[in-house]
Design a protein around this motif. Sequence first.
Motif, mmCIF file in Angstrom:
data_model
loop_
_atom_site.group_PDB
_atom_site.id
_atom_site.type_symbol
_atom_site.label_atom_id
_atom_site.label_comp_id
_atom_site.label_asym_id
_atom_site.label_seq_id
_atom_site.Cartn_x
_atom_site.Cartn_y
_atom_site.Cartn_z
ATOM 1 N N ASN A 264 -5.616 7.335 -2.961
ATOM 2 C CA ASN A 264 -4.880 7.647 -1.731
ATOM 3 C C ASN A 264 -3.729 8.609 -2.017
ATOM 4 O O ASN A 264 -3.141 8.582 -3.102
ATOM 5 C CB ASN A 264 -4.313 6.364 -1.110
ATOM 6 N N SER B 61 0.823 -1.206 0.000
ATOM 7 C CA SER B 61 0.000 0.000 0.000
ATOM 8 C C SER B 61 0.861 1.261 0.000
ATOM 9 O O SER B 61 0.530 2.251 -0.659
ATOM 10 C CB SER B 61 -0.921 -0.015 1.217
ATOM 11 N N LEU C 280 -8.017 -6.152 2.860
ATOM 12 C CA LEU C 280 -8.183 -5.191 1.773
ATOM 13 C C LEU C 280 -9.627 -4.933 1.353
ATOM 14 O O LEU C 280 -9.931 -3.859 0.829
ATOM 15 C CB LEU C 280 -7.381 -5.650 0.548
ATOM 16 N N VAL D 194 -2.016 -2.885 -5.207
ATOM 17 C CA VAL D 194 -1.617 -3.315 -3.860
ATOM 18 C C VAL D 194 -2.008 -4.771 -3.650
ATOM 19 O O VAL D 194 -1.222 -5.585 -3.136
ATOM 20 C CB VAL D 194 -2.279 -2.421 -2.783
ATOM 21 N N THR D 195 -3.229 -5.125 -4.066
ATOM 22 C CA THR D 195 -3.711 -6.501 -3.933
ATOM 23 C C THR D 195 -2.808 -7.477 -4.682
ATOM 24 O O THR D 195 -2.439 -8.533 -4.144
ATOM 25 C CB THR D 195 -5.158 -6.611 -4.476
ATOM 26 N N LEU E 293 -5.297 0.434 -5.099
ATOM 27 C CA LEU E 293 -5.538 -0.684 -4.186
ATOM 28 C C LEU E 293 -5.592 -2.018 -4.934
ATOM 29 O O LEU E 293 -5.340 -3.065 -4.343
ATOM 30 C CB LEU E 293 -6.825 -0.451 -3.394
ATOM 31 N N GLY F 49 -0.334 2.449 -3.428
ATOM 32 C CA GLY F 49 -1.680 2.902 -3.072
ATOM 33 C C GLY F 49 -2.085 4.218 -3.690
ATOM 34 O O GLY F 49 -3.278 4.518 -3.800
ATOM 35 N N MET G 203 -11.140 -1.359 0.117
ATOM 36 C CA MET G 203 -11.576 -1.141 -1.261
ATOM 37 C C MET G 203 -13.042 -0.707 -1.320
ATOM 38 O O MET G 203 -13.424 0.113 -2.156
ATOM 39 C CB MET G 203 -11.314 -2.390 -2.098
#
Length: 427
Positions: free
Chosen positions: A203, A84, A123, A97-98, A94, A88, A127
């Motif tokens: 973000n 993240s 997560l 990030v996953t 995200l 992010g 999300m």
Amino acid sequence: MTAVLLFLSILVGLIFIGMPIAFALLFSAIGIMMATDSFDTQIVVQNAIGGADNFILMAVPFFILAGEFMNAGGLSKRIVNLASAFFGHLRGGLGYVTIFAALLLASLSGSAVADTAALAAILMPMMRQAGYDPARAGGLMAAGGIIAPVLPPSIGLLLFGVVTNVSITRLFMAGIVPGILMAVSLIVAWYLVSRKDTTVTINPRVPMRERLKVVYQSFWALLMPVIIIGGLRFGIFTPTEAAVVAAAYALFVGTVIYRELTWSRIYHCLLMSARSSAVVLILAALAMVASYMITIADIPYQVGEWMDVFTDNPILLVAVMMAVVFTAGMVLDMIPLVLIFAPVFVPIAVDAGVDPVYLGVLFVMNCAIGMIVPPIGVVLNVVSSLGKISIERATRGVMPFLIAELLILILLILFPQLVITPASWWR
């Protein structure tokens, strides 16, 4: 071909009426014994004990335990925080990030269900709050979770090696490139499906000082795959010993470094690992009885005769095998797929000049993809349950990522050197 039809008829029939797969395998083997007038309880018991009494197979419960310690001890959470911090702030950040977190978690645990559960628990709320479509987010988590059975340390590759007597270390090393390619395919698919989504919250960029702090906090989690892969590569320990090291390391970091593993959590981890391991080991034990009868009834030869038309073209032969595995994967989980089909397919493939390590990686990758294909789709069901998404919506959400990973499988079938060449570097 009579033995093949008899075995499959009993197996499919018993699974259809709801019998557990382990016992369906046992009764399928007994059915062949009865048909050939060779029933002997001593053979059944000896092979069942031999199936579970395997030093290499001891790695399975320890890798499962390592995954439980990892999730409960804070290693998984810090991996997600690391991803993240670096990704992010991107559009659709995200999602990236996953994928990055899934890749790192896969190099730690080897269990698709454990990794997907960790991703969904951490997560999915983030999300949802950021405005992502829950079905699409859940589909991405499911598709990311199935990298774990391909990337070492992989429980699927371990079982394949045990059942077929193929080098587990070479299987682990051969799985690195396909696992990374699966992650790359998800990055491309996520970019295509999310680039026009302007409704999600982006973000803010994390300052470099904070990123370095997160890297420092994640150091002990990141060190785990280095220890395991490095130890295997340089012959410091065997796959079974690597599993013990992984479990001990995760326990040490969770209790001493991060201090999130309490006595009650350790007990819960041991309990969950024992339950999961019992399922795997009883399957392995009773599948050995089936494997013995498959050999005695000469089923590999009979199947080989049916596939003889493809043996002049190894690529076509592998493609046919993968089509069979994918179809069966719609109704069977990975472990029974490996235990049923691997002992039959490997001798045929080897006779046709196919590298068994290459076949093993594709086989397990195909089984992993089956874990996000309905109606069974174990990993898809995990996401559906934890993310509170209907299975229908989760299925629609996973489709772009399922197609992306299938394209990687097809690519590896057409170009075997993508697997074989990297594997040869690790001999």
